[in-house]
Design an enzyme around this catalytic site. Structure first.
Site, short mmCIF file in Angstrom:
data_model
loop_
_atom_site.label_atom_id
_atom_site.label_comp_id
_atom_site.label_asym_id
_atom_site.label_seq_id
_atom_site.Cartn_x
_atom_site.Cartn_y
_atom_site.Cartn_z
N CYS A 163 -9.71 -2.64 0.12
CA CYS A 163 -9.84 -2.34 1.55
C CYS A 163 -10.66 -1.08 1.78
CB CYS A 163 -8.48 -2.19 2.21
SG CYS A 163 -7.54 -0.76 1.69
N ARG A 216 -5.88 8.89 11.17
CA ARG A 216 -4.79 8.14 10.53
C ARG A 216 -3.59 8.08 11.46
NH1 ARG A 216 -3.68 7.79 5.36
NH2 ARG A 216 -2.20 6.26 6.15
N THR A 262 -12.34 6.55 13.09
CA THR A 262 -12.04 5.42 12.22
C THR A 262 -11.77 5.94 10.82
OG1 THR A 262 -12.83 3.36 11.22
CG2 THR A 262 -14.49 5.01 11.73
N LYS A 305 -4.99 -8.39 5.67
CA LYS A 305 -6.08 -7.50 5.25
C LYS A 305 -5.57 -6.37 4.34
CE LYS A 305 -6.00 -4.51 9.37
NZ LYS A 305 -5.63 -3.27 8.69
N ASP A 306 -4.26 -6.09 4.38
CA ASP A 306 -3.69 -5.04 3.55
C ASP A 306 -3.18 -5.55 2.21
OD1 ASP A 306 -4.15 -3.12 5.52
OD2 ASP A 306 -2.20 -3.42 6.45
N ARG A 361 -2.48 6.97 16.88
CA ARG A 361 -3.94 7.06 17.02
C ARG A 361 -4.34 7.11 18.49
NH1 ARG A 361 -6.69 3.44 12.19
NH2 ARG A 361 -5.04 3.78 10.65
N ARG A 407 6.99 -3.35 6.75
CA ARG A 407 6.91 -1.92 6.95
C ARG A 407 7.66 -1.55 8.23
NH1 ARG A 407 0.76 -1.35 7.41
NH2 ARG A 407 1.33 0.72 8.15
N ARG A 442 -15.50 0.47 5.74
CA ARG A 442 -16.28 -0.68 6.22
C ARG A 442 -16.81 -0.42 7.63
NH1 ARG A 442 -14.78 -4.18 9.83
NH2 ARG A 442 -12.62 -3.47 9.67
N ARG A 443 -15.94 0.08 8.52
CA ARG A 443 -16.37 0.34 9.90
C ARG A 443 -17.36 1.49 9.97
NH1 ARG A 443 -10.21 -0.09 11.63
NH2 ARG A 443 -10.06 -2.33 12.08
N SER A 465 6.59 0.31 10.84
CA SER A 465 5.83 0.56 12.07
C SER A 465 6.16 -0.49 13.12
CB SER A 465 4.33 0.55 11.78
OG SER A 465 3.87 -0.77 11.54
N ASN A 525 -0.02 5.43 12.83
CA ASN A 525 0.17 4.09 13.38
C ASN A 525 -0.62 3.96 14.69
OD1 ASN A 525 1.78 5.13 15.54
ND2 ASN A 525 3.60 5.07 14.23
#
Length: 344
Positions: free
Chosen positions: A261, A166, A144, A97-98, A172, A20, A148-149, A22, A168
């Site tokens: 996710c 949301r 967040t 994780k993605d 944030r 990606r 999950r968090r 970022s 990058n």
């Protein structure tokens, strides 16, 4: 220099890594590129960065429009052929994780790179003195976009509110530190902060007693074309065995539970090189934090097959305790409502 066995009409003198666009994604791709060059210093390598749909849509939470596939589809197209002004690539570097636990038939997980700290981290607004979630005052807003968090936040810290954020990593942090910001703090993956040299912003690392991390968090996954022996040979050299065993077990658990996710499943794993024992703690929690199931397991694990079997059996233990009921009752419209309103 190591020799790479070739299979099929492939140019063995060069390799293109996709990622990606970022800053973090490019840093992670460079980590993999350097590992390759360490093994094959004469190999010509090039990074190809692409803006994915997940990067472009910044005003919606991921669970509302596609989840993990948002980070992978455009890059996977380039694994198969050149598209537009982009050359065909040979591998994709992902935050593990993605990566979906089910990949399209044309691709496979070539290897998993050594894990950075997998824990979540608390990042407090610049100028505030809070050092932990417990320190935050009643009604403080935690930023967040992770279900999950937020679910674990509601479970363990019901005095707090939360709101989706949301963008990058740098975006944030700018939102957090804005003088007019509504956020008191953010919850972020520690690995991303460390890799981008921003570990000084971490106010607190969140251990298991506060928050279980995401499956695969902190590790990098390398996706390749299925059956590409040239790439497989390279992946065998750069993969990290201990990280692989831990993460394959975590991904098997997630796959068995049919979660992505955007569902509240958390894990924590430890592997002992001395005893060859893998320990995994796992959690499934309802989106409002009111219902949860935890299970743990420790066994000797020495192969990838054993790791995946381990994860599946632990997932079944969670199901036996009621995890499937919690997951089946997830209403994504309700999640959206909770996240938009910051219910507490």
């Amino acid at each position: 220099m190591n020799q790479i066995e070739q299979s099929g009409p492939i140019d063995c003198s060069s390799l293109k890594l996709g990622s990606r666009k970022s800053a973090l994604a490019i840093i992670q791709a460079e980590i993999v590129r350097q590992l390759i060059l360490k093994e094959y210093p004469e190999l010509e390598t090039k990074l190809v960065s692409v803006s994915t749909l997940g990067d472009q849509v910044q005003n919606k939470a991921l669970f509302t429009f596609g989840g993990k596939s948002l980070w992978t589809k455009e890059l996977e197209m380039l694994l198969l052929e050149s598209v537009g002004g982009f050359d065909q690539i040979d591998m994709i570097v992902h935050s593990l994780k993605d990566m979906p636990t089910h990949l399209p038939d044309e691709f496979e997980l070539g290897c998993i790179i050594e894990r950075e700290d997998p824990r979540d981290a608390l990042v407090v607004q610049d100028g505030l003195s809070y050092k932990s979630l417990a320190d935050l005052p009643e009604g403080a807003v935690v930023g967040t976009s992770s279900v999950r968090r937020s679910a674990q936040l509601l479970k363990n810290f019901p005095h707090l509110k939360f709101k989706s954020v949301r963008g990058n990593l740098q975006t944030r942090l700018r939102k957090l530190d804005d003088p007019d910001s509504e956020y008191c703090c953010l919850l972020l993956a520690a690995a991303g902060l460390i890799r981008t040299g921003l570990q000084h912003r971490i106010s607190m690392y969140l251990n298991d007693d506060v928050m279980y991390h995401s499956v695969g968090q902190g590790a990098l996954g390398v996706e390749i074309r299925k059956g590409d022996q040239f790439m497989k040979n390279i992946c065998e050299k750069i993969g990290h065995r201990t990280t692989t065993l831990r993460c394959l077990a975590e991904r098997a658990l997630l796959r068995y539970l049919e979660g992505g996710c955007s569902v509240p499943i958390g894990v924590s794993t430890i592997y002992s090189e001395d005893t060859k024992e893998l320990t995994m703690n796992s959690l499934v929690v309802s989106c409002n934090g009111r219902d949860s199931v935890t299970e743990s397991m420790t066994e000797v694990v020495t192969t990838e097959e054993q790791a995946e079997d381990f994860g599946e059996r632990l997932a079944q233990k969670l199901i036996d305790q009621g995890a499937k009921r919690i997951l089946d009752e997830i209403n994504f419209n309700k999640i959206k409502e909770i996240k938009e309103e910051g219910l507490h």
